[in-house]
Design an enzyme around this catalytic site. Structure first.
Site, PDB file in Angstrom:
ATOM      1  N   ASP A 360     -10.090 -57.684  19.439  1.00 48.08           N
ATOM      2  CA  ASP A 360      -9.642 -57.682  20.823  1.00 48.08           C
ATOM      3  C   ASP A 360      -9.005 -56.386  21.279  1.00 48.08           C
ATOM      4  OD1 ASP A 360     -10.603 -60.189  21.216  1.00 48.08           O
ATOM      5  OD2 ASP A 360      -8.737 -61.203  20.673  1.00 48.08           O
ATOM      6  N   HIS A 481     -13.073 -65.547  26.177  1.00 49.90           N
ATOM      7  CA  HIS A 481     -13.909 -64.451  25.669  1.00 49.90           C
ATOM      8  C   HIS A 481     -15.356 -64.911  25.477  1.00 49.90           C
ATOM      9  CE1 HIS A 481     -10.061 -62.645  23.660  1.00 49.90           C
ATOM     10  NE2 HIS A 481      -9.972 -62.719  24.964  1.00 49.90           N
ATOM     11  N   ASP A 483     -17.332 -64.072  23.237  1.00 51.94           N
ATOM     12  CA  ASP A 483     -17.685 -64.300  21.825  1.00 51.94           C
ATOM     13  C   ASP A 483     -17.316 -65.710  21.364  1.00 51.94           C
ATOM     14  OD1 ASP A 483     -14.946 -64.112  21.502  1.00 51.94           O
ATOM     15  OD2 ASP A 483     -15.026 -62.633  19.868  1.00 51.94           O
ATOM     16  N   CYS A 659     -13.188 -62.833  16.122  1.00 54.61           N
ATOM     17  CA  CYS A 659     -11.966 -62.374  16.791  1.00 54.61           C
ATOM     18  C   CYS A 659     -11.092 -61.572  15.838  1.00 54.61           C
ATOM     19  CB  CYS A 659     -11.141 -63.555  17.289  1.00 54.61           C
ATOM     20  SG  CYS A 659     -12.062 -64.713  18.296  1.00 54.61           S
TER      21      CYS A 659
END
Lengths: 677, 677
Positions: A360, A481, A483, A659
């Site tokens: 991130d 997010h 992802d 992440c």
């Protein structure tokens, strides 16, 4: 096309003129003829070439030519002079009976001047490329390329080289584009003439030019054999935002001088990337009057865009954080990375201060030119406890750094770069994206409130142009997010990859199938001390959960439609992974989604090896049914699944393997300047 | 190309769906089939059209179709519904022996939605133009046009309308582009569905959208027959920089609603001019969850550039200042303007406060669209005593105002708009400039010091794009304006105009000719009390003056070469006017040029009538030789010369007729959007 320079020649005068080989002088004969002139004739030494316009009628050799209102003499020089004034031309004026009325004499000195760049993009500065002053995209294109000098030659007390006014180390020169000033002529320019390099006010914000203090000789400019001096002070600054124009030395005879050009600014909303550098020959007039540029050569550079690397590119290094509670995770990651043959880089706790979300805080990319390429980290305005990592730990020699500064109030969870991904190369309705397309997540464009990626970062991404971004809807997720619901994996067939999407429908289908064959009592989360196990049937009977997942599926379907359209995908290019979500309350009135069990799509892709969050799904004959389905789906593509337990250290903190990691990958073989734009 | 929307349909469910006519729903049949389904069949009411993919093998009518992994049902609606849920479609699922396993039922409501603009640029908002979402230059191009709402509907307490958040007067609507939302369907949208208009964060700085409080009916949107309400409060703001998304009414059945779009920002370095407005249909989910946009229609506008008007366009109004000492000049100007058939507007002393340089404080231009056009004054950052004139006296209904704010320290004499001109239409190496090219004066690009036009104004001029600017060298002049050495006059032949250039060479030639025929004792400045007369011979014998004029000629020749190259001119397109200059000292060490006698090229061009500074040249047989030469040169083009005495009131203050006047001209017939860019 040559545009001649007007030259004034008075009669009964001898004037000395400097003429650049390849340029043309235009003398209006009538303007300065003696009164009553009716005819003229021209004589010159062999190195001078002239023509008369309008073309005179055929006359005997040397016989005077009738002078009319628009008689023009065009003068060129075929090659450089060895000495000042070594060429001559005279114009004789005659009256009505061909009596001589006056004579104008020119003493000519010819010089060759060429400011050269690597306009054909082969890594070598060729001589006087006809296209050096313009930019054209594509394999048949032209135009030189400039890197933003965003790495740091120093590892100690470092800052990006572009922030220093001088050459920070001699090795810094390789980050710059070489520009060569080639001249040929007498040992010295005639008195008062000089060469000046100059840029416009607008370009001066984006570029700096250095030169060696004395000449580098021709032999040292062969490709790959640049000879650098040892001391930084040997490379004075020529042009910058403070100095838009400066004299540069004329070295005499046949000479070449290298200049070093560095980019200062990345492409952005207010900077399209084109920069012009000019070299002019100045003619003196007299003290108190400005010298006149009588010849200008111009070269164009385009600043290289920042380019992201999709999962289909070969990994180089994997980054993860070490924290007090993620030992087991680290061990699994190390095994996977080492087994896959890549480097693992651990960010220790004294640096990460407990911030484990390596994905991130930063995004790896690179900048590329025919002469040099290096990785560049884009630092997110997220600025968690990892905020210093990109600058302190990554920036260095041949490792660049760029960031965009946003106001704190404008930054949300959507500014984390788990929300910034890039697709593999695609073709959409005949339009090629050989570097793929950037993917970000935002609120619905129709939302009256909602979280977005901050404007300064979005402007930066759009301005790079070569990986035209796509905005998805990710604000339905608590963390928000992209992802969390999508990734790309390599595939041997079709478009060379598959899009993996989280799919509650696929999850429910799998669970219903288990129920139908008598495994309704199999439990999820078994053996996890910190999570209450739950049976397949309990999940299937939870109507609230089903409704929540219907909503989640509709959100993912919305994105699926966008991705199909913007990446030119068919349903066969997409694989649905069995993943459930649940809704949690945010801000008391809004519901947002989080993964119900470890979110398998949030994986790390290392070539053919996938590191997947271990889902802790229901066991059938001792094997996790979710893992089995995942393996079944991936093995068809020749991919190998490793399930990594991230439950306590990541999943319960609302993140997963992806992440908590980051991968630096090799650059594309495809060169961005070969794009057809 | 239609991109279908994914629709989830569970079995044993009846769901209600809204479908926009022209769009397509994509149902993955396998995803939500009952377990063990092997076949399916589809039934529907006549208004529903469907197809099955991949195409099934030929079967008997109504006999079940084999279900496979990628069976897809594509659904369209042929026309709008009259009532909610008036169309139906059902999918039946069968087992291996064709026994019924389940049934999914869709209740469909079809609506037509189209956000429309004048994308074909004929002044009428057509229905659903296929190209409305993109911009293409040229006569075969498309894309709607937006004006910057920079005029002021109010004449008292005025400010540009774009600076007010509301519709400043109902008449203000005609400055805006009409956008029509056309809908057709049931009287009301199904519960919870709504229409939303939205723009991106980036575009929101540049545009505002209003709508009438209640509907305007279809008849009122006929071309040229817009029906406006009487009260401003009837036009609420829909979108602005504060509101990026807002619900708009669905009027039911066949309806049209006008929206009014105003541009807020002129093209500039950071604004290329394209703006998108979107209209989405939102589907409700449940409280606390964002509504999903299930259909979006997008239109594109381009903001109109600011366009200058060359001397070859027909004048409308002539502006001059009245001062305590220019009575005689004013009278001559009035005679010329009235005789030429145009309007004279006098700016009185209580407004101009002694500042007579009407040319320098402002430049007239216009903005144009298919629906409306009006003049726009560009206010110079010069800000002399005339500084309030453009805003206070010109800004008004259908008279726009734009300025660029520069820092005082960056403003020089070169920011006066005597230094901002525009050429007539030209073609240069095959490239057409049907609106001509802007011309400004700056220092040599090679100068290390020197005066320039300030960057914010240059950025503005370059950003307009349609009259690509040319930078000349004007810093050699004490005042530093291009209008001191060049102008354009109309001509019946060749390119439709001539470039007139001041020429000391032409001046000396004329004086030498006078000397040769015995008029060497003729005097300049005769009869002028305030200037010592001087003879032709005295001028010819002044070697210093000759040297100064040689320099001036070389400066003008440098510009001549640039103009020939950048405007595609031949020598035959240029006329040299006999004008001498002299040098004065500026800043103690630098020399700059001023006109030796009234600078005839600094003229006002009113159709075929030229108002020329009276040169007070040497008299031959009672006639001024300079005037005679000027008349000879101009009369060949069918132009008539009027010589205006500006000696004491302008020339001696370093300006002339052109500096002291300004002409507002008619717009080009050529439409800027027809340019091929």
């Amino acid at each position: 096309m040559i545009h001649p320079r007007t030259l004034r020649v008075g009669y009964d005068q001898t004037i000395s003129v400097v003429c650049v080989v390849g340029s043309e002088l235009n003398v209006n004969l009538n303007r300065s003829a003696p009164p009553s002139s009716r005819f003229f004739s021209v004589k010159c030494t062999p190195s001078v070439q002239y023509s008369i316009g309008p073309s005179p009628q055929k006359t005997y050799h040397f016989s005077p030519i009738p002078l009319n209102g628009n008689s023009v003499l065009l003068i060129r020089m075929s090659h450089a002079s060895q000495h000042e004034n070594d060429s001559k031309l005279s114009v004789w004026y005659y009256g009505v009976s061909k009596e001589v009325l006056g004579r104008a004499v020119l003493h000519l000195t010819a010089v060759e001047i060429s400011l050269d760049v690597d306009a054909d993009r082969d890594g070598v500065v060729e001589k006087n490329n006809a296209n050096k002053a313009s930019w054209k995209w594509g394999p048949n294109g032209h135009g030189a390329i400039l890197l933003v000098n965003c790495d740091s030659e120093w590892t100690w007390r470092k800052k990006p080289d572009r922030e220093q006014e001088n050459v920070s180390k001699v090795s810094d020169l390789k980050d710059m584009s070489v520009m060569v000033l080639r001249t040929r002529g007498p040992a010295k320019l005639p008195e008062g003439y000089k060469l000046t390099m100059h840029i416009s006010q607008g370009d001066a914000e984006s570029v700096r030019v250095f030169r060696p203090r004395t000449s580098e000789t021709k032999n040292n400019t062969l490709p790959g054999k640049h000879f650098y001096k040892y001391f930084v002070k040997d490379y004075p600054l020529v042009l910058s935002s403070e100095v838009l124009s400066q004299e540069v030395p004329y070295l005499g005879e046949a000479a070449e001088m290298n200049f070093y050009v560095e980019g200062l600014k990345f492409l952005d909303k207010d900077f399209s990337g084109l920069i012009r550098v000019n070299l002019s020959l100045l003619e003196p007039i007299s003290p108190g009057l400005p010298e006149t540029p009588i010849f200008t050569d111009t070269v164009v550079f385009r600043v290289a865009p920042w380019i992201m690397t999709p999962n289909t590119l070969r990994p180089v290094e994997v980054f993860v954080c070490s924290t007090s509670d993620n030992n087991q995770f680290l061990k699994s990651m190390r095994n996977l990375v080492i087994m896959s043959g890549y480097k693992l880089k651990i960010c220790h706790e004294f640096v990460n201060r407990g911030d484990r979300w390596m994905q991130d805080e930063l995004e790896f990319g690179y900048i590329d030119s025919p002469h040099h390429r290096f990785p560049v980290v884009l630092d997110s305005p997220r600025d968690g406890e990892l905020l210093d990592f990109p600058y302190d730990e990554l920036l260095g020699p041949d490792f660049g750094y760029v960031t965009r500064v946003a106001q704190k109030k404008d930054v949300s969870s959507l500014d984390s770069f788990g929300n910034l991904e890039v697709s593999p190369p695609v073709t959409v309705n005949g339009k090629h994206y050989p570097l793929g397309r950037i993917i970000i997540g935002v609120a619905f464009p129709t939302a009256t409130k909602g979280r977005n990626m901050t404007k300064v970062v979005q402007d930066f991404l759009w301005a790079q142009k070569v990986q035209e971004p796509i905005a998805l809807f990710s604000d339905w997720l608590y963390v928000g997010h992209v992802d969390e619901f999508m990734t790309f994996v390599p595939a041997p067939d079709r478009k060379g990859f598959r899009l993996l999407l989280a799919s509650p429908d696929a999850g429910y289908k799998l669970f219903r199938g288990l129920h139908n064959v008598g495994h309704g009592q199999a439990k999820l989360f078994e053996g996890l001390g910190h999570e209450e196990p739950i049976t397949v049937d309990e999940i299937l009977n939870d109507e609230g959960l089903q409704a929540e997942n219907n909503y989640v599926q509709s959100c993912i379907d919305w994105n699926r439609d966008v991705l199909k359209r913007e990446l030119g995908l068919d349903d066969e290019d997409i694989i649905d992974l069995p993943i459930l979500f649940k809704l949690v309350v945010e801000d008391k009135t809004e519901y947002k989604a989080v993964a119900y069990y470890p979110d398998m799509v949030n994986m790390i892709v290392l070539g053919k090896n996938l590191g997947i969050p271990k889902p802790f799904g229901p066991k059938v004959n001792g094997h996790c049914a979710l893992e089995a389905e995942m393996c079944y789906l991936m093995e068809g593509l020749g991919l190998s699944c490793t399930f990594i337990d991230d439950f306590a250290s990541y999943h319960q903190l609302l993140g997963e393997v992806h992440c908590g990691s980051n991968v630096r990958r090799e650059a594309f073989d495809f060169k961005w300047w070969n794009l057809e734009m």
